[in-house]
Design a protein around this motif. Sequence first.
Motif, PDB file in Angstrom:
ATOM      1  N   LYS A  41      -3.779  -0.317  13.973  1.00 57.78           N
ATOM      2  CA  LYS A  41      -3.997   0.924  13.238  1.00 57.78           C
ATOM      3  C   LYS A  41      -3.500   0.844  11.795  1.00 57.78           C
ATOM      4  O   LYS A  41      -4.085   1.469  10.899  1.00 57.78           O
ATOM      5  CB  LYS A  41      -3.280   2.074  13.930  1.00 57.78           C
ATOM      6  N   ALA A  42      -2.413   0.088  11.584  1.00 57.46           N
ATOM      7  CA  ALA A  42      -1.827   0.031  10.237  1.00 57.46           C
ATOM      8  C   ALA A  42      -2.820  -0.513   9.199  1.00 57.46           C
ATOM      9  O   ALA A  42      -3.025   0.128   8.159  1.00 57.46           O
ATOM     10  CB  ALA A  42      -0.547  -0.785  10.267  1.00 57.46           C
TER      11      ALA A  42
ATOM     12  N   PRO B  36      -9.912   9.510   7.804  1.00 61.58           N
ATOM     13  CA  PRO B  36      -8.574   9.287   8.348  1.00 61.58           C
ATOM     14  C   PRO B  36      -7.555  10.125   7.571  1.00 61.58           C
ATOM     15  O   PRO B  36      -7.727  10.358   6.388  1.00 61.58           O
ATOM     16  CB  PRO B  36      -8.321   7.805   8.106  1.00 61.58           C
ATOM     17  N   ASP B  37      -6.518  10.559   8.255  1.00 59.05           N
ATOM     18  CA  ASP B  37      -5.440  11.277   7.568  1.00 59.05           C
ATOM     19  C   ASP B  37      -4.927  10.405   6.436  1.00 59.05           C
ATOM     20  O   ASP B  37      -4.673   9.235   6.620  1.00 59.05           O
ATOM     21  CB  ASP B  37      -4.277  11.509   8.547  1.00 59.05           C
ATOM     22  N   SER B  38      -4.767  10.996   5.314  1.00 58.02           N
ATOM     23  CA  SER B  38      -4.368  10.118   4.209  1.00 58.02           C
ATOM     24  C   SER B  38      -2.849  10.065   4.120  1.00 58.02           C
ATOM     25  O   SER B  38      -2.152  11.063   4.233  1.00 58.02           O
ATOM     26  CB  SER B  38      -4.981  10.599   2.899  1.00 58.02           C
ATOM     27  N   MET B  39      -2.408   8.853   3.919  1.00 53.63           N
ATOM     28  CA  MET B  39      -0.988   8.594   3.725  1.00 53.63           C
ATOM     29  C   MET B  39      -0.526   9.310   2.475  1.00 53.63           C
ATOM     30  O   MET B  39       0.576   9.835   2.395  1.00 53.63           O
ATOM     31  CB  MET B  39      -0.809   7.072   3.602  1.00 53.63           C
ATOM     32  N   GLU B  40      -1.440   9.320   1.523  1.00 54.39           N
ATOM     33  CA  GLU B  40      -1.070   9.880   0.231  1.00 54.39           C
ATOM     34  C   GLU B  40      -0.757  11.372   0.335  1.00 54.39           C
ATOM     35  O   GLU B  40       0.217  11.848  -0.227  1.00 54.39           O
ATOM     36  CB  GLU B  40      -2.231   9.666  -0.737  1.00 54.39           C
TER      37      GLU B  40
ATOM     38  N   LEU C 156       0.060   7.610  11.611  1.00 46.75           N
ATOM     39  CA  LEU C 156      -0.790   6.487  12.020  1.00 46.75           C
ATOM     40  C   LEU C 156      -2.056   7.005  12.663  1.00 46.75           C
ATOM     41  O   LEU C 156      -3.072   6.361  12.680  1.00 46.75           O
ATOM     42  CB  LEU C 156      -0.057   5.626  13.043  1.00 46.75           C
TER      43      LEU C 156
ATOM     44  N   ILE D  22      -6.018  -0.490   9.285  1.00 47.39           N
ATOM     45  CA  ILE D  22      -7.126   0.449   9.105  1.00 47.39           C
ATOM     46  C   ILE D  22      -6.726   1.563   8.135  1.00 47.39           C
ATOM     47  O   ILE D  22      -7.479   1.961   7.250  1.00 47.39           O
ATOM     48  CB  ILE D  22      -7.534   1.061  10.460  1.00 47.39           C
ATOM     49  N   ARG D  23      -5.485   2.021   8.354  1.00 43.48           N
ATOM     50  CA  ARG D  23      -4.988   3.066   7.471  1.00 43.48           C
ATOM     51  C   ARG D  23      -4.946   2.562   6.023  1.00 43.48           C
ATOM     52  O   ARG D  23      -5.348   3.253   5.089  1.00 43.48           O
ATOM     53  CB  ARG D  23      -3.585   3.479   7.935  1.00 43.48           C
ATOM     54  N   GLY D  24      -4.504   1.292   5.905  1.00 40.10           N
ATOM     55  CA  GLY D  24      -4.429   0.696   4.565  1.00 40.10           C
ATOM     56  C   GLY D  24      -5.795   0.655   3.901  1.00 40.10           C
ATOM     57  O   GLY D  24      -5.953   1.130   2.768  1.00 40.10           O
TER      58      GLY D  24
ATOM     59  N   SER E  36     -12.123  15.125  12.070  1.00 40.61           N
ATOM     60  CA  SER E  36     -12.745  14.876  10.765  1.00 40.61           C
ATOM     61  C   SER E  36     -13.132  13.417  10.679  1.00 40.61           C
ATOM     62  O   SER E  36     -12.570  12.564  11.331  1.00 40.61           O
ATOM     63  CB  SER E  36     -11.771  15.242   9.633  1.00 40.61           C
ATOM     64  N   ARG E  37     -14.089  13.151   9.834  1.00 45.20           N
ATOM     65  CA  ARG E  37     -14.544  11.781   9.642  1.00 45.20           C
ATOM     66  C   ARG E  37     -13.503  10.961   8.906  1.00 45.20           C
ATOM     67  O   ARG E  37     -13.482   9.757   8.954  1.00 45.20           O
ATOM     68  CB  ARG E  37     -15.854  11.779   8.854  1.00 45.20           C
TER      69      ARG E  37
ATOM     70  N   PHE F  40      -5.325   9.287  13.456  1.00 44.14           N
ATOM     71  CA  PHE F  40      -6.412   9.801  12.645  1.00 44.14           C
ATOM     72  C   PHE F  40      -6.865  11.100  13.263  1.00 44.14           C
ATOM     73  O   PHE F  40      -6.921  11.233  14.476  1.00 44.14           O
ATOM     74  CB  PHE F  40      -7.563   8.790  12.618  1.00 44.14           C
TER      75      PHE F  40
ATOM     76  N   LEU G 156       0.821  -1.210   0.000  1.00 48.17           N
ATOM     77  CA  LEU G 156       0.000   0.000   0.000  1.00 48.17           C
ATOM     78  C   LEU G 156       0.855   1.259   0.000  1.00 48.17           C
ATOM     79  O   LEU G 156       0.519   2.238  -0.648  1.00 48.17           O
ATOM     80  CB  LEU G 156      -0.927   0.019   1.210  1.00 48.17           C
TER      81      LEU G 156
ATOM     82  N   LYS H 281     -13.357   5.178  11.054  1.00 52.24           N
ATOM     83  CA  LYS H 281     -13.093   6.254  12.006  1.00 52.24           C
ATOM     84  C   LYS H 281     -13.507   5.801  13.417  1.00 52.24           C
ATOM     85  O   LYS H 281     -12.788   6.001  14.394  1.00 52.24           O
ATOM     86  CB  LYS H 281     -13.896   7.485  11.576  1.00 52.24           C
TER      87      LYS H 281
ATOM     88  N   ALA I  93     -11.035   3.413  14.654  1.00 51.86           N
ATOM     89  CA  ALA I  93      -9.806   4.106  15.038  1.00 51.86           C
ATOM     90  C   ALA I  93      -9.986   4.801  16.390  1.00 51.86           C
ATOM     91  O   ALA I  93      -9.080   4.797  17.226  1.00 51.86           O
ATOM     92  CB  ALA I  93      -9.430   5.132  13.964  1.00 51.86           C
TER      93      ALA I  93
ATOM     94  N   SER J 196      -8.427   2.318   4.549  1.00 46.67           N
ATOM     95  CA  SER J 196      -8.888   3.676   4.316  1.00 46.67           C
ATOM     96  C   SER J 196      -8.268   4.250   3.039  1.00 46.67           C
ATOM     97  O   SER J 196      -8.945   4.888   2.228  1.00 46.67           O
ATOM     98  CB  SER J 196      -8.534   4.494   5.548  1.00 46.67           C
ATOM     99  N   ASN J 197      -6.952   3.992   2.881  1.00 48.48           N
ATOM    100  CA  ASN J 197      -6.285   4.468   1.670  1.00 48.48           C
ATOM    101  C   ASN J 197      -6.877   3.844   0.411  1.00 48.48           C
ATOM    102  O   ASN J 197      -7.163   4.541  -0.564  1.00 48.48           O
ATOM    103  CB  ASN J 197      -4.792   4.103   1.716  1.00 48.48           C
TER     104      ASN J 197
END
Lengths: 145, 489
Positions: free
Chosen positions: B285-286, A126-130, A117, B288-290, A123-124, A119, A13, B322, B325, B292-293
Amino acid sequence: MKKTILLVEDDELDIISVERSLKKIGVDYELITAYNGIEALDKLRGSQKHAQMQPLPDIILLDINMPKMNGLQFLSVIREDPALKHLKVIIMTTSGEEHDRSATERLGISGYLIKPLNFNNNSRKPDSMEGFVQFHLRHILGNLD
Amino acid sequence: MKLATQISLGFFIAISIDLVDSYVNYSLTQKVNTNTDFLTNSEVVIRTSSNLNRDLVDMQNALRGYLLSGDRRFLIRYDSGLSTIPELIKQERLLIEPSSLQISRLDSISMIHNIWLGYANQIIDAKSKAIADPALNWRYEKLFKSQFTLNAGKNYNERIAAIFRSFDQHEYDNRQKRRAALAASIKATDRFSLFFSLLLVIVGSALAFYLVRKIARRIDSMVKLAEKISTGDFATVNDDQTDELTSLSHSLNLMSQKLSWNIDELEKRNDELNQFAYVVSHDLKAPIRGISNVVQWIKEDIQDEISPAMEKYLDIIPERLKRMADLINGLLDYARIGRSKFPKEEVDVSVLVKELADVIVPKEYYFTIGDLPVLFTEKILLEQVFSNLLSNAVKYTSTDDGHIRVSCTEQAGVYEFEVSDNGIGIEEQYHGKIFEMFQTLREKHDEESTGIGLAIVKKIIDENGGTIRVLSSLDKGAKFLFTWPKNET
């Protein structure tokens, strides 16, 4: 000449994230990926499996926690190799551990980025990695030019 | 040595001293009695001796009278002396100690008297014959002038008198000696008695003091140990005695060690659990982030091609993520309490609460604060408590005429903060439950509540040595009251 980035990262990812970010920024960089330190070394030096990268990358984005050979080991190997020791390395990791940071800093790095990592509670979404990658890539590549 | 043995031994020593004292007194009484007996006896001896002396003199006088007058009536005393004197000598012999000097004196008196008696009888016989027959007077005259006058008369008197004097003197000397001995004995006894009484007082007090001190000291050491244990200091007492209290101190030590071990074990387990919770939440958390992305990318890449329903579904995923999280963050927060040390700093509670309320409490609520103190404390923890309580108040109070108030009262050593609202309230039966983890009184799918907020609040307050309670009933609003240590700057 077209600039190259070597991304050493085991998380699919995160790789995609970097690829998409590069596309979004709209710069024409060649992205080479390696899933761990061994593969990255193979690509830098050339091996039976992989042809040697020509030319060597302008920057290496390096994760720390990886199987087979982790970022720290990879970094110390290239810093011992006369042909590779000049390469610019930026750490991109989820590890906030102080000893990882100090160990890599001792070996010589150009930056240490901690991947988000958390959030954002307000905001609803999640912070985007991108977003993170875009922001920093723009910065890093801007400095390269 | 056992305490009971020691106490008995103490009593035994005291009683022994008393017995010795009593014995000394008793033997003195015996001596006094013996002496009284002796004196009585001695009186009789002297009296008998003077009677004897008198009778002897009477006999002499009787003889002399008869010899001068020839009147036989004079001989009445002589004749009675014949019977009384042997009787008196016999009595006297029984009164005085056998084989003593006095016996030989009595023997001498008896012997001299018998010799005299021999002459006296001879001369009386001669006299009576001379009276009956004057022709025989010459014999009497001869007898009278020769032996009797020369030997028996004066000689007899002097010797007898001398013997009686020394006899009586001996008796008086004896008495004197006895009296002196008795006086000395009484004096000695007095001294003994005083000495033993003092000894009894001293030994008794020393023993009592020793025992009381010993028992008190040992009990004291155990009381101190128990106090230490109650404050969480699992010390042991060093007890080298062996008595009834030893098993008590032994049990106390054992209890202390076991408690200490158990608490160590408990802390270890707790640490492991906290570490586990931390690692699990972190690693959760990892992914979940994935996810979400990826959802984000899907939406970006096919935005123009998907139906509104699909878009809605795709929106639901990050919403639920969310919530997940939030839950993980809550668990992380919960695990972090007591695991991490937070720096203490000066905290103006009214500023802290106002800043939190700006973010948490929407403008539609009537939000007021009372007088809030300035503390020197772990800001992050206090912030977390207020943040959770305020979120809760907002969550369970409707915007329509919703009142939320934060106030504080000062108490001994602590501040008691109060966060109150006029919301839906909490039924009394749930008051104990709401501080447990994952207890929310709304439906499970209520996205707003993870059920961990009040558990975090309670854990923070417990760690801080405070208490939290709730005053509420259904539809009457809720008041959360918690105490916080008064570490003013």
